[in-house]
Design a protein around this motif. Structure first.
Motif, PDB file in Angstrom:
ATOM      1  N   PHE A   1       0.840  -1.199   0.000  1.00  0.00           N
ATOM      2  CA  PHE A   1       0.000   0.000   0.000  1.00  0.00           C
ATOM      3  C   PHE A   1       0.874   1.247   0.000  1.00  0.00           C
ATOM      4  CE2 PHE A   1      -2.076  -3.222   2.835  1.00  0.00           C
ATOM      5  CZ  PHE A   1      -3.022  -3.647   1.910  1.00  0.00           C
ATOM      6  N   ARG A   2       0.280   2.357  -0.425  1.00  0.00           N
ATOM      7  CA  ARG A   2       0.942   3.652  -0.297  1.00  0.00           C
ATOM      8  C   ARG A   2      -0.111   4.697   0.052  1.00  0.00           C
ATOM      9  NH1 ARG A   2       5.617   6.320  -0.969  1.00  0.00           N
ATOM     10  NH2 ARG A   2       5.483   8.549  -1.499  1.00  0.00           N
ATOM     11  N   SER A   3       0.090   5.354   1.163  1.00  0.00           N
ATOM     12  CA  SER A   3      -0.849   6.386   1.598  1.00  0.00           C
ATOM     13  C   SER A   3      -0.770   7.595   0.669  1.00  0.00           C
ATOM     14  CB  SER A   3      -0.515   6.810   3.028  1.00  0.00           C
ATOM     15  OG  SER A   3      -1.295   7.920   3.415  1.00  0.00           O
ATOM     16  N   PRO A   4      -1.909   8.228   0.367  1.00  0.00           N
ATOM     17  CA  PRO A   4      -1.898   9.416  -0.495  1.00  0.00           C
ATOM     18  C   PRO A   4      -1.260  10.637   0.164  1.00  0.00           C
ATOM     19  CG  PRO A   4      -4.103   8.999   0.342  1.00  0.00           C
ATOM     20  CD  PRO A   4      -3.279   7.827   0.727  1.00  0.00           C
ATOM     21  N   ALA A   5      -1.042  10.592   1.458  1.00  0.00           N
ATOM     22  CA  ALA A   5      -0.350  11.658   2.185  1.00  0.00           C
ATOM     23  C   ALA A   5       0.480  11.001   3.282  1.00  0.00           C
ATOM     24  CB  ALA A   5      -1.348  12.655   2.780  1.00  0.00           C
ATOM     25  N   PRO A   6       1.546  11.645   3.758  1.00  0.00           N
ATOM     26  CA  PRO A   6       2.408  11.022   4.765  1.00  0.00           C
ATOM     27  C   PRO A   6       1.643  10.627   6.030  1.00  0.00           C
ATOM     28  CG  PRO A   6       3.484  12.945   3.831  1.00  0.00           C
ATOM     29  CD  PRO A   6       2.083  12.945   3.306  1.00  0.00           C
ATOM     30  N   LEU A   7       2.033   9.483   6.592  1.00  0.00           N
ATOM     31  CA  LEU A   7       1.428   8.976   7.817  1.00  0.00           C
ATOM     32  C   LEU A   7       2.479   8.874   8.919  1.00  0.00           C
ATOM     33  CD1 LEU A   7      -0.767   5.967   6.556  1.00  0.00           C
ATOM     34  CD2 LEU A   7      -1.590   8.182   7.389  1.00  0.00           C
ATOM     35  N   ILE A   8       2.016   8.936  10.170  1.00  0.00           N
ATOM     36  CA  ILE A   8       2.845   8.688  11.336  1.00  0.00           C
ATOM     37  C   ILE A   8       2.249   7.508  12.090  1.00  0.00           C
ATOM     38  CG2 ILE A   8       3.666   9.588  13.554  1.00  0.00           C
ATOM     39  CD1 ILE A   8       3.615  12.384  12.293  1.00  0.00           C
ATOM     40  N   ASP A   9       3.072   6.495  12.347  1.00  0.00           N
ATOM     41  CA  ASP A   9       2.668   5.346  13.155  1.00  0.00           C
ATOM     42  C   ASP A   9       3.073   5.658  14.596  1.00  0.00           C
ATOM     43  OD1 ASP A   9       2.221   2.911  14.391  1.00  0.00           O
ATOM     44  OD2 ASP A   9       3.274   1.714  12.862  1.00  0.00           O
ATOM     45  N   ILE A  10       2.079   5.915  15.455  1.00  0.00           N
ATOM     46  CA  ILE A  10       2.412   6.361  16.815  1.00  0.00           C
ATOM     47  C   ILE A  10       2.683   5.208  17.781  1.00  0.00           C
ATOM     48  CG2 ILE A  10       1.009   8.441  16.480  1.00  0.00           C
ATOM     49  CD1 ILE A  10      -0.853   7.113  18.759  1.00  0.00           C
ATOM     50  N   GLY A  11       2.570   3.956  17.314  1.00  0.00           N
ATOM     51  CA  GLY A  11       2.799   2.818  18.200  1.00  0.00           C
ATOM     52  C   GLY A  11       3.405   1.644  17.465  1.00  0.00           C
ATOM     53  N   ALA A  12       4.743   1.606  17.396  1.00  0.00           N
ATOM     54  CA  ALA A  12       5.445   0.523  16.710  1.00  0.00           C
ATOM     55  C   ALA A  12       6.422  -0.115  17.687  1.00  0.00           C
ATOM     56  CB  ALA A  12       6.195   1.057  15.489  1.00  0.00           C
ATOM     57  N   ASN A  13       6.221  -1.400  17.985  1.00  0.00           N
ATOM     58  CA  ASN A  13       7.073  -2.119  18.934  1.00  0.00           C
ATOM     59  C   ASN A  13       8.287  -2.701  18.198  1.00  0.00           C
ATOM     60  OD1 ASN A  13       5.342  -2.132  21.524  1.00  0.00           O
ATOM     61  ND2 ASN A  13       3.909  -2.804  19.937  1.00  0.00           N
ATOM     62  N   LEU A  14       9.122  -1.812  17.680  1.00  0.00           N
ATOM     63  CA  LEU A  14      10.239  -2.244  16.836  1.00  0.00           C
ATOM     64  C   LEU A  14      11.375  -2.875  17.622  1.00  0.00           C
ATOM     65  CD1 LEU A  14      10.484   0.645  14.208  1.00  0.00           C
ATOM     66  CD2 LEU A  14       9.225  -1.513  14.068  1.00  0.00           C
ATOM     67  N   THR A  15      11.330  -2.814  18.964  1.00  0.00           N
ATOM     68  CA  THR A  15      12.333  -3.517  19.758  1.00  0.00           C
ATOM     69  C   THR A  15      11.979  -4.998  19.917  1.00  0.00           C
ATOM     70  OG1 THR A  15      11.265  -3.008  21.871  1.00  0.00           O
ATOM     71  CG2 THR A  15      12.859  -1.408  21.035  1.00  0.00           C
ATOM     72  N   HIS A  16      10.835  -5.412  19.419  1.00  0.00           N
ATOM     73  CA  HIS A  16      10.440  -6.821  19.485  1.00  0.00           C
ATOM     74  C   HIS A  16      11.428  -7.670  18.687  1.00  0.00           C
ATOM     75  CE1 HIS A  16       7.993 -10.466  18.792  1.00  0.00           C
ATOM     76  NE2 HIS A  16       7.372 -10.117  19.906  1.00  0.00           N
ATOM     77  N   GLU A  17      11.730  -8.842  19.216  1.00  0.00           N
ATOM     78  CA  GLU A  17      12.757  -9.692  18.598  1.00  0.00           C
ATOM     79  C   GLU A  17      12.441 -10.069  17.157  1.00  0.00           C
ATOM     80  OE1 GLU A  17      10.984 -13.871  20.498  1.00  0.00           O
ATOM     81  OE2 GLU A  17      12.919 -13.083  21.160  1.00  0.00           O
ATOM     82  N   SER A  18      11.168 -10.046  16.769  1.00  0.00           N
ATOM     83  CA  SER A  18      10.811 -10.434  15.404  1.00  0.00           C
ATOM     84  C   SER A  18      11.341  -9.444  14.366  1.00  0.00           C
ATOM     85  CB  SER A  18       9.294 -10.561  15.267  1.00  0.00           C
ATOM     86  OG  SER A  18       8.659  -9.310  15.470  1.00  0.00           O
ATOM     87  N   PHE A  19      11.762  -8.262  14.795  1.00  0.00           N
ATOM     88  CA  PHE A  19      12.313  -7.276  13.864  1.00  0.00           C
ATOM     89  C   PHE A  19      13.837  -7.303  13.814  1.00  0.00           C
ATOM     90  CE2 PHE A  19       8.162  -5.254  14.927  1.00  0.00           C
ATOM     91  CZ  PHE A  19       7.633  -5.225  13.643  1.00  0.00           C
ATOM     92  N   ASN A  20      14.469  -8.159  14.601  1.00  0.00           N
ATOM     93  CA  ASN A  20      15.932  -8.143  14.684  1.00  0.00           C
ATOM     94  C   ASN A  20      16.602  -8.443  13.347  1.00  0.00           C
ATOM     95  OD1 ASN A  20      15.712  -7.594  17.398  1.00  0.00           O
ATOM     96  ND2 ASN A  20      16.279  -9.641  18.100  1.00  0.00           N
ATOM     97  N   ARG A  21      16.016  -9.339  12.565  1.00  0.00           N
ATOM     98  CA  ARG A  21      16.705  -9.820  11.370  1.00  0.00           C
ATOM     99  C   ARG A  21      16.563  -8.903  10.161  1.00  0.00           C
ATOM    100  NH1 ARG A  21      12.952 -11.859   7.933  1.00  0.00           N
ATOM    101  NH2 ARG A  21      10.904 -12.359   8.841  1.00  0.00           N
ATOM    102  N   ASP A  22      15.537  -8.027  10.154  1.00  0.00           N
ATOM    103  CA  ASP A  22      15.285  -7.268   8.914  1.00  0.00           C
ATOM    104  C   ASP A  22      14.764  -5.860   9.178  1.00  0.00           C
ATOM    105  OD1 ASP A  22      12.769  -8.002   9.874  1.00  0.00           O
ATOM    106  OD2 ASP A  22      11.940  -8.418   7.885  1.00  0.00           O
ATOM    107  N   LEU A  23      15.200  -5.236  10.267  1.00  0.00           N
ATOM    108  CA  LEU A  23      14.641  -3.939  10.623  1.00  0.00           C
ATOM    109  C   LEU A  23      14.828  -2.899   9.523  1.00  0.00           C
ATOM    110  CD1 LEU A  23      13.251  -2.096  12.658  1.00  0.00           C
ATOM    111  CD2 LEU A  23      15.502  -1.602  13.641  1.00  0.00           C
ATOM    112  N   GLU A  24      15.990  -2.876   8.884  1.00  0.00           N
ATOM    113  CA  GLU A  24      16.220  -1.860   7.850  1.00  0.00           C
ATOM    114  C   GLU A  24      15.268  -2.049   6.677  1.00  0.00           C
ATOM    115  OE1 GLU A  24      20.162  -0.935   6.814  1.00  0.00           O
ATOM    116  OE2 GLU A  24      20.829  -0.716   8.897  1.00  0.00           O
TER     117      GLU A  24
END
Length: 289
Positions: A15-38
């Protein structure tokens, strides 16, 4: 081997939003993001999700959230103790949290609040930790990032007692009923909505409440890797939610609010920018790797 930026999401989920969005709640420290965060951040940028608030739910994860915010432009952090972990609150933790709240990357106190649904910590311990963090919010001047489940009445009582001392507060991942919603709006609070609204089993009632939330009080969030929308148009391997799917949530909320996607995106982004006191320029957003 980590999935590449391009092949993780099926075409139907790019998807692509028609205007910029802010995600105010992202648990990016969760281990499931360790391998591919970038790659996750690249996909978010491709979806026009330009800024992310990384949730700090205890001291360890708050420190990790700050480190991520230092490393990646467009990321910001919260620092607090979730009600599930409230029994661990002590004077040392209070000092460490107060120090974190002085860091420029930290834009809110939390995730904190009350959860009487699961009671992983006793209600008494939850109230003690929440009261202390209300004090830290008053001291720092930072807004509050709140969690509440089956505790709306008590949450409102505690917030009412502190309302003149704290700046602003958002009830993140709101899932409660109309009376609770109106109680929060009467306290001049903000409301965060997630893909819970996309769940026909548990979130159907929220669709009737969306229109009651003024746009200047509404913000969007994934709460990833949790709360993957159940009505996505394609299967996602691993079923890990990520910020690139926020435009789908925005589309659903816009529909039930009775407005266009672009208007919802512009309004919620303006609200989040003001609430968290973020830079207005997109040059401060997520960068391509």
């Amino acid at each position: 081997m980590a999935d590449s930026f391009d092949d993780f999401l099926p075409e139907a989920l790019r998807f692509r939003s028609p205007a910029p969005l802010i995600d105010i709640g992202a648990n990016l420290t969760h281990e499931s993001f360790n391998r591919d965060l970038e790659a996750v951040l690249q996909r978010a940028r491709a979806a026009n999700v330009t800024k992310l608030i990384v949730t700090g739910t205890d001291l360890e994860h708050a420190e990790q959230a700050v480190e991520l915010a230092r490393r990646y432009p467009g990321l910001y952090a919260t620092a607090g103790v979730h009600p599930h972990d409230a029994s661990h609150w002590n004077a040392s933790m209070a000092r460490d949290m107060a120090a974190l709240h002085k860091e420029p990357e930290v834009v809110a106190v939390g995730e904190c609040g009350l959860d009487f649904n699961r009671n992983f910590s006793s209600p008494q311990a939850q109230e003690r930790a929440f009261e202390a963090q209300l004090g830290l919010a008053a001291e720092s001047g930072l807004p509050l990032f709140l969690h509440e489940r089956d505790a709306g009445k008590r949450m409102q009582q505690m917030l009412h007692a502190w309302r003149d001392d704290i700046s602003q507060a958002v009830v993140h991942c709101f899932t409660a009923d109309r009376a609770t919603l109106y109680g929060y709006l009467d306290l001049d609070l903000h409301i965060g909505l997630t893909g819970w609204l996309c769940d026909e089993r548990r979130g159907h009632h929220l669709r009737e409440l969306v229109g009651a939330i003024p746009l200047e009080r509404l913000m969007l969030e994934t709460d990833c890797p949790y709360l993957l929308p159940r009505n996505l148009p394609a299967k996602l391997k691993g079923r890990r939610h990520e910020p690139a799917l926020l435009p789908w949530i925005g589309r659903e909320i816009a529909h039930w609010h009775g407005i266009g996607e672009a208007r919802l995106a512009e309004a919620t982004t303006a609200t989040a920018t003001a609430f968290f006191r973020l830079p207005h320029t997109d040059s401060e957003g997520l960068q391509h790797g």
